[in-house]
Every structure is written in structure tokens, then in C-alpha cells.
Scaffold this active site. Structure first.
Site, PDB file in Angstrom:
ATOM      1  N   LYS A  79      74.257  90.631  20.501  1.00  0.00           N
ATOM      2  CA  LYS A  79      74.602  89.732  21.606  1.00  0.00           C
ATOM      3  C   LYS A  79      75.871  90.220  22.251  1.00  0.00           C
ATOM      4  CE  LYS A  79      73.950  85.922  23.893  1.00  0.00           C
ATOM      5  NZ  LYS A  79      74.131  86.720  25.123  1.00  0.00           N
ATOM      6  N   LYS A 115      77.241  95.417  23.536  1.00  0.00           N
ATOM      7  CA  LYS A 115      77.928  95.334  24.832  1.00  0.00           C
ATOM      8  C   LYS A 115      77.374  96.405  25.739  1.00  0.00           C
ATOM      9  CE  LYS A 115      81.485  93.009  26.572  1.00  0.00           C
ATOM     10  NZ  LYS A 115      81.993  91.731  26.085  1.00  0.00           N
ATOM     11  N   ASN A 230      86.594  83.771  35.922  1.00  0.00           N
ATOM     12  CA  ASN A 230      85.823  82.762  35.191  1.00  0.00           C
ATOM     13  C   ASN A 230      86.601  82.203  33.998  1.00  0.00           C
ATOM     14  OD1 ASN A 230      83.912  82.375  32.638  1.00  0.00           O
ATOM     15  ND2 ASN A 230      82.917  81.520  34.435  1.00  0.00           N
TER      16      ASN A 230
HETATM   17  N1  GLU Z   1      81.013  88.503  27.724  1.00  0.00           N
HETATM   18  C1  GLU Z   1      81.333  87.383  26.920  1.00  0.00           C
HETATM   19  C2  GLU Z   1      82.182  87.798  25.734  1.00  0.00           C
HETATM   20  O1  GLU Z   1      82.805  88.834  25.744  1.00  0.00           O
HETATM   21  C3  GLU Z   1      80.114  86.563  26.532  1.00  0.00           C
HETATM   22  C4  GLU Z   1      79.108  87.265  25.682  1.00  0.00           C
HETATM   23  C5  GLU Z   1      77.831  86.485  25.468  1.00  0.00           C
HETATM   24  O2  GLU Z   1      77.781  85.322  25.839  1.00  0.00           O
HETATM   25  O3  GLU Z   1      76.903  87.085  24.938  1.00  0.00           O
HETATM   26  O4  GLU Z   1      82.321  87.084  24.789  1.00  0.00           O
END
Ligand code: GLU
Length: 425
Positions: A79, A115, A230
């Protein structure tokens, strides 16, 4: 200098992934992690790089570089967000993917970490170009992504708009309807209420939890928030709603200071009319962006870029508490100085975990096909963040270390269990 348990921490880290490993090594040593498990975590599971040809509005074809790293799938599907920026590269994506593994474990989610990113300047591209780029990237990654394999989300330079394009391209390749292939979607297209503000909300919950430990009351506290995108804008708003006086805000265009407190509602209204940037805001005196970090406030929230709290900046920080809204805002070298100065740092992998926590709730709702009220999402989110905070705090105390290392230890405990339970080839 405090006791160094790892030689790597003494060096300057050119590579972000090395900075992750430096913290991992310190935590592994304090916790007593086996070398086998440490070795697994030192090496990302899968790294994919694609070339993405896109027809630009001027009729010329441009080829972009796209990345996706899956750091681990030990606790569940990987994720993590997708970032659009000019400095995206495989080292950065690798580091951010490892942080996602640790962040998901700290937040107690059934996920591993991943990522992705595309090296591009989204501010200089038209909406049509961005749509073609996002759909071409998704098509190239169609076998990597999947609702039970690897689940993207927004990150720097992307939002619900890109996630809607991503789902559309994924659905076309796989000929079906798969809202759970990504999170952070617009509400109405499978997105969750509360997702947009979730990272800021998590920063707010972590700040209040830390203030409680410090015996400080929100109404007597001042804060500075770097970043008004955000994460930063929702953080500033939510902290302010809790009675905290926000004396400094800033983004990549301008930074402002107001001893009496910045009117955050006015700043939010201002960015609606200015193309999303703070330049031209009149609610404070303009200062340099680094001055915000060392300003005289109780709480500092870096919620924009990585590596902004360097050794030099750390020496000048006056805040008693730092809550990391951004990923990796503090260098490994600066950690030591903050620790020596007795500044409490609520680390990124805990503090900004509210975003991925509500991403998880979004995915659950997608799998369920049944959607919750915003109140339900927020209640579950706050309880989850508070419990993650306690867990990390207790590990920090138990192992006589910082909250950052306490958070790594929390993650390592869960991931180690997973690795051991699953066994090896
Ligand atoms: N990009 C966000 C983070 O770095 C959210 C990641 C997600 O919701 O999967 O935590």
C-alpha cells in the site's frame, strides 16, 4: 553527541534509502531483531521501472520515467501513494516504500508497503496531458497493481482526480469494476468520506496525544505548520479548531508569521482564489521558509518536503514538539541533535498514518460495497491513531529511546511475527 549504536548514522546520507536503513539498524539493534529478518527488510521485494510515451498537447511525444517499488507484502498487499515530481527517482521511491511498510505496521493495518512515482512537473502540464500520462502509467503497471496485490493512493502532486483516471484505466485493462485497486478516490466513485482530511486529522490526533503526555493544554500552545497542501492545510485548520494558535504557515511560494495567530479560515479562503498557493496572502508578515522551522512556537509541523530539518536547522529549533506531517522531513543526523535538545518528535510513520488508515477504511468499504458516514470514519480513525500513538510511546519508554525508534520497533515486532509465522522456502 548521544550514544551512537550505528556507525551509518554518523555520515551524511546522500541516499534517502540509506537514511531509512540507518534508522532500521538502530531500531533492530535496540530491539534485538534477527539478522535474517533485518536482511529481508533491507531489500525491497520488487522494483519496477517503466518508460511512458505520452503525446503532448503540442503534438510532440515525450517519454516519462515511471516507478513502483513494493517493499514488502508480509502483512498484506502493498500500500502506498504515487508521487508526481521532477525529483522522483528510484532511491526516493524505495525509501518511501519502506516507510509505508513500517507506517502500515505501526497503524496496525493488514498491508505491506509500496510507493510509486513519475518524474514530471505536474504544474507545467495540462489536464489532458496528465490524464494521458496517468492512464499510460496505469496500463504499464496493470500487472503490478491490483486490489489484493498492490494498492496505490495519492501522494505529492496527485489527488483524487488522478486516482479516478487510474481506476478507469485499470478497469479497462482488466475488463471489470475494481474500485479497491486504489484509494483516495473522489467520493461518489468509491472514495471514502473523511479521506481528504485524514492525514491532517491524524497529525492533529497525534499532536493532542503528545501534548497530553507533556502536560500541555491545546489552548496554551502555539504552532507553525510548513506546507499548505492537502496535509498542511487540514492540519492547520484542525489544530486551530482544537484551540492551538497557529503563528506561522507557509508553502513553496511564501511563508507568513503572525504572533497573534494566523486566521486559518482566511488563509483557506485565500488559497481557493489564488490557484492553491499562499503567495499574496496578507494575514501575516512574510518570512523565509527556513525561519518558520526555527520560529518561537511550541509545536512545529513540517508537512511539506523531505529533509528540511537538517543538522543546522535542528540546532535552531525552538519548538518542544515536532509532529511530522511529511514523509522524511528530518535527516538521520538531525535526529541526534533533536534528541540531545530533549525535543519530542512524533515520527512520520506514526504521525501521518491517518491518511493510509482511512485509505484502509476506503478499501474495506469498496470490498463491502457499503459506505460509512463521515462520523463513523472519523471515530474509527481517531481510535486507531490514539492506540497506535500509545503503542509507540510505550515502546519508546520501554526501550529507553526516541519515539522514532519506538515506532520502528513497533513495526518490526509486527513484521517479524509475520515473517516467522509464514516461514521460508
Ligand atoms: N501517500 C500517503 C502516505 O504517504 C497515503 C498512502 C495511502 O493511503 O496508501 O502515507
Amino acid at each position: 553527541m548521544t550514544t551512537k549504536t550505528n556507525t551509518a548514522t554518523a555520515e551524511q546520507h546522500e541516499s534517502m534509502f540509506d537514511a531509512v536503513l540507518a534508522r532500521l539498524d538502530v531500531a533492530a539493534k535496540i530491539y534485538g531483531l534477527s539478522d535474517d529478518v533485518a536482511n529481508i527488510l533491507r531489500n525491497p521485494q520488487k522494483q519496477v521501472k517503466v518508460s511512458i510515451p505520452v503525446m503532448m498537447d503540442n503534438g510532440k511525444l515525450e517519454v516519462f520515467e515511471g516507478f513502483r517499488t513494493i517493499h514488502s507484502t508480509i502483512l498484506g498487499p502493498s500500500k502506498g501513494g504515487i508521487r508526481y515530481a521532477m525529483d522522483v527517482n528510484d532511491d526516493e521511491v524505495k525509501a518511501l516504500s519502506a516507510w509505508m511498510s513500517f507506517k502500515c505496521a505501526v497503524a496496525n493495518l493488514p498491508y505491506g508497503g509500496g510507493k510509486g512515482g513519475i518524474k514530471c512537473d505536474p504544474r507545467k502540464m495540462s489536464v489532458g496531458e496528465l490524464e494521458r500520462l496517468t492512464k499510460a502509467y496505469t496500463t504499464a503497471m496493470a500487472d503490478v497493481f491490483g486490489p489484493t496485490k498492490d494498492i496505490p493512493a495519492p501522494d505529492m502532486g496527485t489527488s483524487g482526480r488522478e486516482m479516478a483516471w487510474l481506476v478507469d484505466a485499470y478497469n479497462k485493462v482488466h475488463r471489470g469494476n475494481f474500485p479497491g485497486v486504489t484509494t483516495g478516490k473522489p467520493v461518489g466513485l468509491g472514495g471514502s468520506l473523511g479521506r481528504d482530511a485524514a492525514t491532517g486529522r491524524g497529525v492533529m490526533v497525534s499532536t493532542l496525544a503528545a501534548l497530553k503526555k507533556m502536560n500541555l493544554e491545546a489552548k496554551n500552545v502555539t504552532a507553525a505548520v510548513q506546507g499548505f497542501g492537502n496535509v498542511g492545510s487540514h492540519t492547520a485548520r484542525l489544530l486551530n479548531e482544537q484551540g492551538i494558535k497557529i503563528c506561522a504557515i507557509g508553502d513553496h511560494t511564501a511563508t507568513f508569521w503572525n504572533e497573534k495567530g494566523i486566521d486559518i479560515k482566511a488563509a483557506l479562503e485565500f488559497v481557493k482564489t489564488s490557484g492553491g498557493v499562499l503567495k499574496g496572502f496578507t494575514g501575516g508578515v512574510e518570512i523565509k521558509s527556513n525561519e518558520l522551522l526555527t520560529s518561537k512556537v511550541d509545536v512545529l509541523v513540517p508537512a511539506a518536503l523531505q529533509n528540511v530539518i537538517t543538522e543546522e536547522v535542528a540546532h535552531g529549533i525552538q519548538a518542544k514538539l515536532i509532529v511530522e506531517g511529511a514523509n522524511g522531513p528530518t535527516t538521520a543526523e538531525a535526529d541526534h541533535i533533536l534528541q540531545e535538545k530533549g525535543i519530542i518528535v512524533v515520527p512520520d510513520i506514526l504521525a501521518n498514518g491517518g491518511g493510509v488508515t482511512v485509505s484502509y477504511f476506503e478499501w474495506v468499504q469498496n470490498n463491502y460495497g457499503y459506505y460509512w458516514s463521515e462520523e463513523e470514519v472519523n471515530t474509527k480513525h481517531d481510535a486507531s491513531m490514539e492506540s497506535a500513538f500509545e503503542h509507540v510511546w510505550n515502546n519508546g519508554q520501554k526501550y529507553k529511546t526516541t519515539m522514532r525508534i519506538g515506532a520502528y520497533i513497533t513495526a518490526l515486532q509486527k513484521i517479524e511475527l509475520g515473517i516467522k509465522a509464514k516461514g521460508n522456502y
